[in-house]
Structures are given as structure tokens and as C-alpha cells.
Motif scaffolding. Structure first.
Motif, PDB file in Angstrom:
ATOM      1  N   GLU A  33      -1.957  -0.704  -3.837  1.00 24.74           N
ATOM      2  CA  GLU A  33      -0.625  -0.086  -3.746  1.00 24.74           C
ATOM      3  C   GLU A  33      -0.576   0.970  -2.644  1.00 24.74           C
ATOM      4  N   GLN A  34      -1.601   1.824  -2.570  1.00 20.84           N
ATOM      5  CA  GLN A  34      -1.645   2.875  -1.552  1.00 20.84           C
ATOM      6  C   GLN A  34      -1.730   2.285  -0.146  1.00 20.84           C
ATOM      7  N   MET A  35      -2.561   1.279   0.041  1.00 16.19           N
ATOM      8  CA  MET A  35      -2.700   0.672   1.368  1.00 16.19           C
ATOM      9  C   MET A  35      -1.401  -0.005   1.780  1.00 16.19           C
ATOM     10  N   ARG A  36      -0.764  -0.695   0.847  1.00 15.03           N
ATOM     11  CA  ARG A  36       0.501  -1.373   1.157  1.00 15.03           C
ATOM     12  C   ARG A  36       1.617  -0.375   1.460  1.00 15.03           C
ATOM     13  N   SER A  37       1.573   0.804   0.858  1.00 16.38           N
ATOM     14  CA  SER A  37       2.640   1.789   1.067  1.00 16.38           C
ATOM     15  C   SER A  37       2.420   2.662   2.299  1.00 16.38           C
TER      16      SER A  37
END
Length: 162
Positions: A33-37
Motif C-alpha cells: 500500500e505504501q509503495m503504491r501510494s
């Protein structure tokens, strides 16, 4: 892969193949989630959990007294070249040297597997600053894209040759 355990000098233990643990699943979901955001789609190469199950990837977790501190993986690119994948420290363990300990563990595994070169791809923006400092402090040098990666303004590539 069966789980095995190795001790570090912090009384931390490294476990191979710990992908099915609930806390590992939660940390990987957070990482994804963090990498995608924080990365544009064309520069985001984070692997979902199913990608970490690939036969070319060895996955580890690091724990202290059973509590998950972080994760990391090595991908075999060729017989003598490996790639660091999915390094992430649990938020509650930030600032304790978990990333450096995992990197040292992965470097040791690389030596055992006979890899003479270890590369990685990471981001260029503020969320990646600590990772960039870590890799540079451990002797990784800037390098060009490798494998199927494309160069973008949001990606940095590093390699370490021993």
C-alpha cells in the motif's frame, strides 16, 4: 520452503519462508500500500505476496521474542547476480537498525549462494531517503537499470560487487 532460524547479535532471529504468518502478511500489505501510494505506476515495482512466492525468491523475516521487526528477500537474476526485494521495517521498529541487520543478513545469504553481484531498485523521493542512505553507507554504488527495469525520474538503481 521450511522455516529455519538464525540468531543475530541483537537477540533477533531471522526466519526463512515466513510468508504465511499473519503479522508478515499484514506488514507486506502495508508495504504494498505504501509503495503504491508514494510511487507512480510506471516506477512502482513492489511485489505482492504471491510474487514473493516465486521459486527465484528467498524470503526472510526478522523477529525479536516472536515480534516481527522486518522483512526482506533475495531474487536470483542469474547464477552470480541477485536482487534485493521487499525490504521493510515494521513501523514500531523504525530507528532500531532493523533495515541494516536485514541487509547484512541478505548480504550473508548472497555469499552463501555464490552471488558476486547484488543489485536493487528503489525510489528517489523523500519516503526512500533512509533506504538510500543505508544502501550507500553499505557500499552500494549507483548503477543503471538491470533486468526488465526501465529508468525513470522516480527510480534509482544500485549494485554491490564483491
Amino acid at each position: 520452503m521450511a522455516s529455519s532460524c538464525l540468531r543475530s547479535n541483537h537477540d533477533w532471529t531471522f526466519h526463512v519462508g515466513d510468508l504465511d504468518s499473519e503479522d508478515v502478511q499484514a506488514l507486506l500489505a502495508f508495504h504494498f500500500e505504501q509503495m503504491r501510494s508514494t510511487s507512480p505506476p510506471e516506477a512502482c515495482h513492489v511485489l505482492p505476496t504471491c510474487g514473493l512466492r516465486d521459486r527465484s525468491i528467498s524470503f526472510w523475516s526478522v523477529r525479536e521474542g516472536g515480534a516481527l521487526l522486518g522483512v526482506g528477500a533475495l531474487k536470483q537474476l542469474s547464477p552470480d547476480h541477485g536482487e534485493i526485494k521487499s525490504m521493510r521495517t515494521a513501523p514500531e521498529a523504525l530507528g532500531r537498525g532493523v533495515g541494516r541487520a536485514m541487509l547484512h543478513h541478505l548480504l550473508g545469504e548472497r555469499r552463501l549462494l555464490g552471488k558476486h553481484r547484488l543489485s536493487l531498485e528503489t525510489g528517489t523521493t523523500e519516503p526512500f531517503a533512509a533506504a538510500l542512505r543505508l544502501y550507500e553507507s553499505e557500499g552500494f554504488v549507483p548503477w543503471g537499470p538491470f533486468g526488465s527495469y526501465q529508468d525513470t525520474p522516480f527510480t534509482r538503481f544500485f549494485t554491490l560487487v564483491l
